[in-house]
Design an enzyme around this catalytic site. Structure first.
Site, mmCIF file in Angstrom:
data_model
loop_
_atom_site.group_PDB
_atom_site.id
_atom_site.type_symbol
_atom_site.label_atom_id
_atom_site.label_comp_id
_atom_site.label_asym_id
_atom_site.label_seq_id
_atom_site.Cartn_x
_atom_site.Cartn_y
_atom_site.Cartn_z
ATOM 1 N N HIS A 9 0.834 -1.215 0.000
ATOM 2 C CA HIS A 9 0.000 0.000 0.000
ATOM 3 C C HIS A 9 0.863 1.258 0.000
ATOM 4 O O HIS A 9 2.025 1.247 0.430
ATOM 5 C CB HIS A 9 -0.907 -0.012 1.235
ATOM 6 C CG HIS A 9 -0.134 -0.060 2.516
ATOM 7 N ND1 HIS A 9 0.443 1.061 3.082
ATOM 8 C CD2 HIS A 9 0.212 -1.097 3.300
ATOM 9 C CE1 HIS A 9 1.080 0.714 4.176
ATOM 10 N NE2 HIS A 9 0.967 -0.592 4.328
ATOM 11 N N VAL A 13 -1.019 7.052 7.180
ATOM 12 C CA VAL A 13 -0.787 8.184 8.096
ATOM 13 C C VAL A 13 0.140 7.774 9.245
ATOM 14 O O VAL A 13 0.928 8.581 9.732
ATOM 15 C CB VAL A 13 -2.111 8.779 8.642
ATOM 16 C CG1 VAL A 13 -2.827 9.562 7.567
ATOM 17 C CG2 VAL A 13 -3.014 7.714 9.207
ATOM 18 N N ASN A 15 2.539 5.368 8.915
ATOM 19 C CA ASN A 15 3.890 5.281 8.329
ATOM 20 C C ASN A 15 4.516 6.675 8.389
ATOM 21 O O ASN A 15 5.680 6.848 8.763
ATOM 22 C CB ASN A 15 3.873 4.848 6.861
ATOM 23 C CG ASN A 15 3.413 3.427 6.614
ATOM 24 O OD1 ASN A 15 2.821 3.134 5.569
ATOM 25 N ND2 ASN A 15 3.685 2.524 7.541
ATOM 26 N N ARG A 60 -5.819 0.498 4.168
ATOM 27 C CA ARG A 60 -4.692 1.074 3.430
ATOM 28 C C ARG A 60 -4.334 0.226 2.199
ATOM 29 O O ARG A 60 -3.919 0.763 1.168
ATOM 30 C CB ARG A 60 -3.486 1.312 4.350
ATOM 31 C CG ARG A 60 -2.956 0.100 5.123
ATOM 32 C CD ARG A 60 -2.031 0.596 6.226
ATOM 33 N NE ARG A 60 -1.291 -0.429 6.958
ATOM 34 C CZ ARG A 60 -1.752 -1.129 7.993
ATOM 35 N NH1 ARG A 60 -3.007 -0.977 8.398
ATOM 36 N NH2 ARG A 60 -0.973 -2.005 8.613
ATOM 37 N N GLU A 87 -1.312 -7.144 7.472
ATOM 38 C CA GLU A 87 0.029 -6.896 7.995
ATOM 39 C C GLU A 87 0.297 -7.818 9.180
ATOM 40 O O GLU A 87 -0.636 -8.336 9.799
ATOM 41 C CB GLU A 87 0.146 -5.415 8.407
ATOM 42 C CG GLU A 87 1.503 -4.988 8.950
ATOM 43 C CD GLU A 87 2.663 -5.378 8.037
ATOM 44 O OE1 GLU A 87 2.845 -6.600 7.770
ATOM 45 O OE2 GLU A 87 3.407 -4.483 7.606
ATOM 46 N N ARG A 88 1.582 -8.022 9.465
ATOM 47 C CA ARG A 88 1.959 -8.737 10.686
ATOM 48 C C ARG A 88 1.336 -8.027 11.884
ATOM 49 O O ARG A 88 1.403 -6.797 11.968
ATOM 50 C CB ARG A 88 3.486 -8.699 10.823
ATOM 51 C CG ARG A 88 4.004 -9.068 12.191
ATOM 52 C CD ARG A 88 5.422 -9.537 12.113
ATOM 53 N NE ARG A 88 6.341 -8.441 12.125
ATOM 54 C CZ ARG A 88 7.192 -8.190 13.133
ATOM 55 N NH1 ARG A 88 7.185 -8.954 14.210
ATOM 56 N NH2 ARG A 88 8.036 -7.198 13.047
ATOM 57 N N ARG A 114 11.574 -5.945 15.083
ATOM 58 C CA ARG A 114 11.143 -5.488 13.757
ATOM 59 C C ARG A 114 11.473 -6.504 12.663
ATOM 60 O O ARG A 114 10.683 -6.703 11.748
ATOM 61 C CB ARG A 114 11.822 -4.138 13.486
ATOM 62 C CG ARG A 114 11.192 -3.344 12.393
ATOM 63 C CD ARG A 114 11.661 -1.910 12.331
ATOM 64 N NE ARG A 114 11.133 -1.334 11.108
ATOM 65 C CZ ARG A 114 11.852 -0.730 10.184
ATOM 66 N NH1 ARG A 114 13.146 -0.573 10.344
ATOM 67 N NH2 ARG A 114 11.286 -0.273 9.094
ATOM 68 N N ARG A 115 12.648 -7.116 12.741
ATOM 69 C CA ARG A 115 13.083 -7.903 11.583
ATOM 70 C C ARG A 115 13.524 -9.340 11.863
ATOM 71 O O ARG A 115 13.806 -10.068 10.914
ATOM 72 C CB ARG A 115 14.219 -7.166 10.859
ATOM 73 C CG ARG A 115 13.767 -5.926 10.075
ATOM 74 C CD ARG A 115 12.881 -6.311 8.894
ATOM 75 N NE ARG A 115 12.381 -5.145 8.182
ATOM 76 C CZ ARG A 115 11.192 -4.584 8.394
ATOM 77 N NH1 ARG A 115 10.363 -5.089 9.306
ATOM 78 N NH2 ARG A 115 10.801 -3.532 7.704
ATOM 79 N N HIS A 182 0.943 -5.617 2.433
ATOM 80 C CA HIS A 182 1.685 -4.839 3.444
ATOM 81 C C HIS A 182 3.170 -5.207 3.459
ATOM 82 O O HIS A 182 3.554 -6.276 2.954
ATOM 83 C CB HIS A 182 1.094 -5.131 4.824
ATOM 84 C CG HIS A 182 -0.369 -4.828 4.878
ATOM 85 N ND1 HIS A 182 -0.862 -3.646 5.365
ATOM 86 C CD2 HIS A 182 -1.443 -5.549 4.461
ATOM 87 C CE1 HIS A 182 -2.189 -3.645 5.254
ATOM 88 N NE2 HIS A 182 -2.564 -4.797 4.715
HETATM 89 C C1 DG2 Z 1 4.257 -1.403 8.853
HETATM 90 C C2 DG2 Z 1 5.558 -2.139 8.679
HETATM 91 O O1 DG2 Z 1 3.316 -2.087 8.102
HETATM 92 O O2 DG2 Z 1 6.476 -1.680 9.546
HETATM 93 O O3 DG2 Z 1 2.980 -2.290 10.676
HETATM 94 O O4 DG2 Z 1 4.211 -0.516 11.073
HETATM 95 O O5 DG2 Z 1 3.232 -2.117 5.575
HETATM 96 O O6 DG2 Z 1 1.151 -2.083 6.883
HETATM 97 O O7 DG2 Z 1 2.647 -0.056 6.839
HETATM 98 P P1 DG2 Z 1 2.541 -1.553 6.801
HETATM 99 C C3 DG2 Z 1 3.789 -1.404 10.328
HETATM 100 P P2 DG2 Z 1 7.972 -2.257 9.631
HETATM 101 O O8 DG2 Z 1 7.918 -3.714 9.916
HETATM 102 O O9 DG2 Z 1 8.667 -1.932 8.317
HETATM 103 O O10 DG2 Z 1 8.565 -1.463 10.773
#
Ligand code: DG2
Length: 248
Positions: A9, A13, A15, A60, A87-88, A114-115, A182
């Site tokens: 996406h 806001v 991000n 989003r 998203e996670r 985060r990773r 995501h």
């Molecule tokens: C971001 C990814 O997810 O964050 O959940 O903060 O793609 O839905 O904006 P998205 C979030 P990072 O894992 O890159 O910190």
């Protein structure tokens, strides 16, 4: 051979504010809306014509798909949605400032949350304002599958059944498939497609709003590892920016 397009996406806001988002259903920023439209133009200019779209249940990603399709004059395409492309779930970090979290817990812990492939953040309490427990859109989700936090390994586990059961059949039918999702649900899919190992995936970041094209063999493996961004220069810069999030 079949064609798969992955599209994170446009900027949301949260991000833009540098907040962990996960399953919180935040909207696109104005910049994110423009990125989504530009994604549609890139598809049009490259002559890539999706036949079907798969998105998450989060606005989003849904709005990004709609804006991109509008730009490509493909508003009529069938759209399938699943929580498995969400998203996670970022656990107790949802709603928290990335830079503040990094300053409070240190670089190593921040990057682990985060990773790392298999270390989830602490779980989010059900009574937290950013919890999705009780949200009507997840009413069909068996209670034991409702996440309170996830690491990337968990996302791979819940995303792959959707890949095999819903996306692969579209590809097998010869359809060009657009997946609008995501940062981390797409990292999970790219990990699977490119056969990236659990450590190396930590270094892979997906930029917002730039279509990533994969031509797939008959067994749904990529013809070219890593696929191809439709705007490679912009992707390079945007990938760096994602990587550096949380640095003041
Ligand atoms: C971001 C990814 O997810 O964050 O959940 O903060 O793609 O839905 O904006 P998205 C979030 P990072 O894992 O890159 O910190």
């Amino acid at each position: 051979m079949s064609t798969l397009v992955l599209l994170r996406h446009g900027e949301s806001v949260w991000n833009a504010e540098g907040l962990f988002t996960g399953w919180v259903d935040v909207n696109l920023s104005e910049k994110g809306e423009e990125e989504a439209r530009k994604g549609g133009r890139l598809l049009l200019d490259a002559g890539v014509r999706p036949d079907v779209v798969h998105t998450s249940l989060l606005k989003r990603a849904i709005r990004t798909a709609n804006l991109a399709l509008d730009e490509a004059d493909l508003n009529w395409l069938p759209i399938r949605r699943s929580w498995r492309l969400n998203e996670r779930h970022y656990g107790a970090l949802q709603g928290k400032d990335k830079a503040q979290t990094r300053a409070e817990f240190g670089d190593e812990q921040f990057m682990t949350w985060r990773r790392s492939y298999d270390t989830p953040p602490p779980p989010l309490a059900d009574d937290n304002e950013f919890s999705q427990v009780g949200d009507r859109r997840y009413a069909d989700l068996p209670p034991e599958l409702m996440p309170r936090t996830e690491c990337l390994a968990d996302v791979v586990d819940r995303m792959l059944p959707y890949w095999y059961d819903s996306i692969v059949p579209d590809l097998a039918a010869g359809r060009t498939v657009l997946v609008a999702a995501h940062g981390n649900s797409l990292r999970a899919l790219v990990k699977h497609l490119d056969g990236i190992d659990d450590d190396t995936i930590a270094g892979l970041n997906i930029p917002t709003g730039i279509p990533l094209l994969y031509e797939l063999n008959d067994d749904f493996t990529p013809r070219k590892t890593g696929g191809e961004y439709l705007d490679p220069e912009a992707a390079k810069q945007a990938i760096e920016a994602v990587k550096n999030q949380g640095k003041k």
